[in-house]
Design a protein around this motif. Structure first.
Motif, mmCIF file in Angstrom:
data_model
loop_
_atom_site.group_PDB
_atom_site.id
_atom_site.type_symbol
_atom_site.label_atom_id
_atom_site.label_comp_id
_atom_site.label_asym_id
_atom_site.label_seq_id
_atom_site.Cartn_x
_atom_site.Cartn_y
_atom_site.Cartn_z
ATOM 1 N N ARG A 50 2.614 -40.519 47.521
ATOM 2 C CA ARG A 50 2.880 -42.411 46.805
ATOM 3 C C ARG A 50 3.721 -41.926 45.446
ATOM 4 N NH1 ARG A 50 -1.754 -44.320 48.865
ATOM 5 N NH2 ARG A 50 -3.108 -44.353 46.953
ATOM 6 N N MET A 51 3.124 -41.041 45.028
ATOM 7 C CA MET A 51 3.669 -40.962 43.746
ATOM 8 C C MET A 51 4.726 -40.251 44.207
ATOM 9 S SD MET A 51 4.042 -37.513 41.685
ATOM 10 C CE MET A 51 3.475 -36.319 42.364
ATOM 11 N N VAL A 52 5.226 -39.232 44.876
ATOM 12 C CA VAL A 52 6.630 -39.134 44.701
ATOM 13 C C VAL A 52 7.472 -39.605 44.933
ATOM 14 C CG1 VAL A 52 7.743 -36.531 46.866
ATOM 15 C CG2 VAL A 52 5.427 -35.887 45.603
ATOM 16 N N THR A 53 6.825 -40.592 46.409
ATOM 17 C CA THR A 53 7.812 -41.855 46.599
ATOM 18 C C THR A 53 8.435 -42.040 45.738
ATOM 19 O OG1 THR A 53 7.013 -41.439 48.956
ATOM 20 C CG2 THR A 53 8.179 -43.698 48.013
ATOM 21 N N SER A 54 7.183 -42.654 44.313
ATOM 22 C CA SER A 54 7.962 -43.491 43.096
ATOM 23 C C SER A 54 8.638 -42.467 42.634
ATOM 24 C CB SER A 54 6.857 -43.827 42.948
ATOM 25 O OG SER A 54 6.417 -44.807 41.518
ATOM 26 N N ALA A 55 8.304 -41.363 42.141
ATOM 27 C CA ALA A 55 9.380 -40.351 41.239
ATOM 28 C C ALA A 55 10.468 -40.446 41.853
ATOM 29 C CB ALA A 55 8.672 -39.477 41.285
ATOM 30 N N LEU A 56 10.854 -40.516 43.104
ATOM 31 C CA LEU A 56 11.934 -40.529 43.925
ATOM 32 C C LEU A 56 12.788 -41.623 43.888
ATOM 33 C CD1 LEU A 56 11.532 -37.427 46.426
ATOM 34 C CD2 LEU A 56 12.171 -36.976 44.313
ATOM 35 N N SER A 57 12.301 -42.470 43.523
ATOM 36 C CA SER A 57 13.220 -43.282 44.098
ATOM 37 C C SER A 57 13.836 -44.404 42.576
ATOM 38 C CB SER A 57 11.974 -44.938 44.234
ATOM 39 O OG SER A 57 11.582 -45.589 42.978
ATOM 40 N N LEU B 155 8.353 -34.993 38.045
ATOM 41 C CA LEU B 155 7.294 -34.692 39.297
ATOM 42 C C LEU B 155 6.095 -33.980 39.141
ATOM 43 C CD1 LEU B 155 10.132 -34.455 42.382
ATOM 44 C CD2 LEU B 155 8.218 -36.090 42.936
ATOM 45 N N VAL B 156 6.405 -32.316 38.469
ATOM 46 C CA VAL B 156 5.875 -31.814 38.402
ATOM 47 C C VAL B 156 4.507 -32.002 36.873
ATOM 48 C CG1 VAL B 156 5.267 -29.314 37.130
ATOM 49 C CG2 VAL B 156 6.925 -29.608 38.509
ATOM 50 N N GLY B 157 4.871 -33.067 36.239
ATOM 51 C CA GLY B 157 4.134 -33.967 35.500
ATOM 52 C C GLY B 157 2.987 -34.380 35.927
ATOM 53 N N ALA B 158 3.589 -35.822 36.789
ATOM 54 C CA ALA B 158 3.078 -36.568 37.032
ATOM 55 C C ALA B 158 1.694 -36.099 38.811
ATOM 56 C CB ALA B 158 3.558 -37.090 38.033
ATOM 57 N N ALA B 159 2.116 -34.975 38.955
ATOM 58 C CA ALA B 159 1.537 -34.256 39.608
ATOM 59 C C ALA B 159 0.543 -33.499 39.067
ATOM 60 C CB ALA B 159 1.777 -33.011 41.014
ATOM 61 N N HIS B 160 0.437 -32.885 38.070
ATOM 62 C CA HIS B 160 -0.552 -32.310 37.552
ATOM 63 C C HIS B 160 -1.114 -33.231 36.632
ATOM 64 C CE1 HIS B 160 -1.750 -30.411 33.612
ATOM 65 N NE2 HIS B 160 -2.422 -29.343 34.071
ATOM 66 N N LEU B 161 -1.303 -34.492 36.408
ATOM 67 C CA LEU B 161 -1.824 -35.554 36.000
ATOM 68 C C LEU B 161 -3.036 -35.915 37.113
ATOM 69 C CD1 LEU B 161 0.405 -38.414 33.694
ATOM 70 C CD2 LEU B 161 -1.655 -36.778 33.151
#
Length: 201
Positions: free
Chosen positions: A184-191, A161-167
């Protein structure tokens, strides 16, 4: 400010000046002269309080990271309420809309600063490491409450999550991502923590 006038809370005034420069002009503009000019004081003031400029920067980074502690407590306290996706989205947005995202290139920009910070953070990049620890604690609490599956792995989910948010937030000069993009990113990462037919709650 006249040189002979004592500064109240001089360390915080210098830290605040460094933050303004970092956010406005980036890490390459952060020099001792720029900081003291921004703070409105003589250059010697900084060196009376810090051994050298990298010592100043190390304390600046530590000070800003410590400001994440109330946010971490708030996120952990939200376990069991609201939705996991919304809680994580709000937490990541708060981290990366702050000076935190500008600190990451500062740390990578200066070798001596990284060496000083290794005394406190033996691995990883400050801010990103702390954000991952914050999310790990929160997601572990949600798993304990049964809102994440028992086999979910917060230690893996949090850095993802942190890496994707940083991007998403890394381009300091561009338009920050809107809440929908972060969600959307959080939903995808947690799925990945759920079975095929389940959805994050």
């Amino acid at each position: 400010m006249p040189t002979g006038v004592a500064l109240r809370d001089v360390r915080q005034q210098l830290f605040d000046a460094a933050e303004r420069i970092l956010l406005r002009d980036g890490p390459s503009a952060l020099t001792s002269r720029a900081v003291t000019d921004e703070a409105g004081c003589a250059k010697g003031v900084l060196h009376r309080h810090f051994a050298d400029f990298d010592a100043f920067l190390a304390d600046f980074v530590r000070d800003r990271i410590h400001r994440m502690e109330p946010q971490a407590a708030t996120l952990l306290g939200s376990a069991g309420s609201g939705t996991i996706v919304d809680n994580v989205t709000d937490a990541l947005t708060a981290v990366f809309e702050s000076v935190a995202v500008a600190i990451v290139p500062l740390v990578t920009f200066r070798d001596e600063l990284r060496a000083r910070l290794r005394e406190t953070w033996p691995a990883g990049v400050p801010v990103l490491t702390d954000a991952a620890m914050m999310l790990t604690a929160y997601l572990s609490a949600e798993r304990d409450l049964g809102r994440l599956p028992a086999d979910a792995e917060p230690d893996g989910l949090a850095p993802t999550l942190v890496g994707a948010a940083h991007l998403l937030f890394a381009d300091r000069t561009g338009t920050p991502p809107d809440a929908r993009a972060v969600r959307r990113m959080v939903t995808s990462a947690l799925s990945g923590a759920y079975a095929t037919d389940d959805r994050p709650r």
